[in-house]
Design an enzyme around this catalytic site. Structure first.
Site, PDB file in Angstrom:
ATOM      1  N   SER A  58       0.957  -1.223  -0.056  1.00  0.00           N
ATOM      2  CA  SER A  58      -0.077  -0.082   0.036  1.00  0.00           C
ATOM      3  C   SER A  58       0.751   1.168  -0.034  1.00  0.00           C
ATOM      4  O   SER A  58       2.008   1.290   0.509  1.00  0.00           O
ATOM      5  CB  SER A  58      -0.825   0.157   1.412  1.00  0.00           C
ATOM      6  OG  SER A  58      -1.272   1.532   1.673  1.00  0.00           O
ATOM      7  N   THR A  92       0.417   3.486   2.109  1.00  0.00           N
ATOM      8  CA  THR A  92       0.630   3.929   3.337  1.00  0.00           C
ATOM      9  C   THR A  92       1.863   3.591   3.717  1.00  0.00           C
ATOM     10  O   THR A  92       2.331   4.326   4.832  1.00  0.00           O
ATOM     11  CB  THR A  92      -0.479   3.447   4.199  1.00  0.00           C
ATOM     12  OG1 THR A  92      -0.163   1.857   4.108  1.00  0.00           O
ATOM     13  CG2 THR A  92      -1.778   3.799   3.726  1.00  0.00           C
ATOM     14  N   TYR A 152      -1.740   0.145  10.591  1.00  0.00           N
ATOM     15  CA  TYR A 152      -2.111  -0.435   9.293  1.00  0.00           C
ATOM     16  C   TYR A 152      -0.820  -0.559   8.197  1.00  0.00           C
ATOM     17  O   TYR A 152      -0.310  -1.479   7.685  1.00  0.00           O
ATOM     18  CB  TYR A 152      -3.249  -0.225   8.521  1.00  0.00           C
ATOM     19  CG  TYR A 152      -3.395  -0.451   7.218  1.00  0.00           C
ATOM     20  CD1 TYR A 152      -3.327  -1.828   6.696  1.00  0.00           C
ATOM     21  CD2 TYR A 152      -3.303   0.582   6.155  1.00  0.00           C
ATOM     22  CE1 TYR A 152      -3.607  -2.170   5.487  1.00  0.00           C
ATOM     23  CE2 TYR A 152      -3.428   0.171   4.805  1.00  0.00           C
ATOM     24  CZ  TYR A 152      -3.468  -1.107   4.655  1.00  0.00           C
ATOM     25  OH  TYR A 152      -3.342  -1.498   3.051  1.00  0.00           O
ATOM     26  N   LYS A 171       2.316  -3.216   6.622  1.00  0.00           N
ATOM     27  CA  LYS A 171       2.664  -3.498   5.342  1.00  0.00           C
ATOM     28  C   LYS A 171       4.197  -3.316   5.226  1.00  0.00           C
ATOM     29  O   LYS A 171       4.856  -4.186   4.467  1.00  0.00           O
ATOM     30  CB  LYS A 171       2.017  -2.401   4.573  1.00  0.00           C
ATOM     31  CG  LYS A 171       0.457  -2.739   4.376  1.00  0.00           C
ATOM     32  CD  LYS A 171       0.394  -4.084   3.553  1.00  0.00           C
ATOM     33  CE  LYS A 171      -1.481  -4.099   3.371  1.00  0.00           C
ATOM     34  NZ  LYS A 171      -1.340  -5.661   2.834  1.00  0.00           N
TER      35      LYS A 171
END
Length: 385
Positions: free
Chosen positions: A150, A152, A174, A178
């Site tokens: 992601s 992010t 989150y 990743k």
């Protein structure tokens, strides 16, 4: 050109019944080169999506389809919890050592806000599951992985558009799951460079749906992402009379946050290109800085859209008169997340061709045909034109 008598390659897709997973499976089946095994615990997905994807694949078969072609249109759907190693092992055991050619690992919890409230749940589900999956893959001689990462991972990036060389500094649990999973995969590739090959795909903002309207995004509960929220408002599933816009004082053209949206079909095709790049004949790993056969690619359009531009595009697609109210900034929001997709274009041949208008049109087509998502009663056969 693929040799016609080559057997189908078995590919395992984790989270196959989800929004991204179902569209990835569609692209895999479209080639008729793969036999898809989907594993999902249906935490945030619906088994009906796989029935519909298989239907699309069957409908696309030629009249003189071979048995192999027909087999490629059927999905082996397994209910499996990736945090339970024995359940993963049970899936691989069925096909034996070397029986599964590669894995596309999509399954994960993905709500940024929720991850700040229940971090341990996110670390267990996203990181532990990845470790268990890799251990079982190793046991059953399946050393090829496409990992769903992601944007992010970049946190608040120092430069826009964002190249893959940007330091990884996620802001939320989150995002950190990743980064951790990417690190684990890279370490494994470094430990056994002659064996493992892995590509990490850093998604920006997927949107839209398959143009048939048969499959699309069906979030459980209130959508956490802007486009499905707008679709739910227009179809009457979310009763809010106004959209809350978090901040309009960012350093962006209209003051609202900017994101890089790409059509889910373009994103799904990126997975197919990545899977093909794991083949022995591929040269994507030739320029790796070390022996480790690991690379990360941004999958985005390279064009940012603000919250207000998205609202306007959905107004045109739906005819719904959205009202919005500006409220304070939301913790953890980054002003601009726009990809530099040059590397994926150059090395994988990836291109996000669909425009915002098409994304909104396809999303609205899915939503109007399925106002209650996959729980919509099938009173009439959905037209798969």
């Amino acid at each position: 050109m693929a040799i016609t008598d080559e057997p189908l390659r078995r590919v395992l897709v984790t989270g196959g019944a989800g929004y991204i997973g179902s569209h990835v499976i569609y692209c895999l089946q479209e080639t008729r080169r793969y036999k898809v095994i989907s594993v999902d615990n249906n935490h945030n997905s619906h088994p009906k999506s796989l029935q519909r994807v298989a239907q699309l694949a069957r409908d696309a078969l030629p009249q003189d389809a071979s048995e192999k072609d027909k087999d490629s249109a059927e999905i082996e759907a397994v209910t499996c919890d990736l945090t339970k190693k024995d359940e993963i092992r049970g899936v691989f055991e069925k096909y034996g050592k070397g029986g599964i050619w590669g894995v596309i690992h999509i399954a994960a919890y993905k709500a940024v806000g929720e991850s700040t409230e229940v971090p341990l749940t996110y670390y267990e589900n996203n990181v532990s599951a990845t470790v268990y999956l890799l251990q079982v893959m190793s046991e059953y001689d399946c050393p090829r992985l496409v990992y769903s990462s992601s944007a992010t991972v970049y946190g608040t990036p120092p430069t826009i558009p964002i190249p893959e060389s940007t330091r990884l500094q996620a802001d939320s649990p989150y995002g950190k799951t990743k980064v951790m999973s990417e690190t684990i995969i890279q370490d494994l590739c470094a430990a056994e460079p002659q064996r493992w090959r892995a590509l990490s795909l850093r998604y920006f903002n997927p949107a839209g749906a398959h143009p048939s309207g048969l499959i699309g995004e069906d979030p459980r509960g209130r959508p956490g992402n802007l486009l499905p929220l707008l679709a739910h408002m227009a179809v009457g599933r979310v009763k809010d009379d106004k959209l809350s816009v978090f901040g309009n004082d960012y350093p962006t053209p209209d003051g609202t946050c900017v994101r890089d949206y790409l059509h889910v079909m373009d994103l799904a095709k990126g997975h197919l290109l990545a899977l093909d790049a794991l083949s022995p004949s591929s040269n994507v790993f030739d320029n790796c800085p070390t022996e480790a056969r690991f690379k990360a690619y941004n999958l985005g359009k390279g064009k940012g859209m603000s919250v207000l531009q998205i609202v306007e595009a959905m107004r045109k697609a739906t005819g719904f008169d959205y009202k919005y109210v500006i409220i304070g900034r939301r913790r953890g929001d980054v002003p601009d997340l726009t990809a530099d997709p040059t590397l994926a274009e150059k090395e994988l041949g990836f291109k996000a061709t669909h425009d915002l208008e098409t994304m909104c049109r396809d999303l609205w087509n899915w939503q109007t045909k399925n106002p209650d998502g996959y729980d919509t009663p099938e009173t009439s056969k959905v037209n798969s034109a």
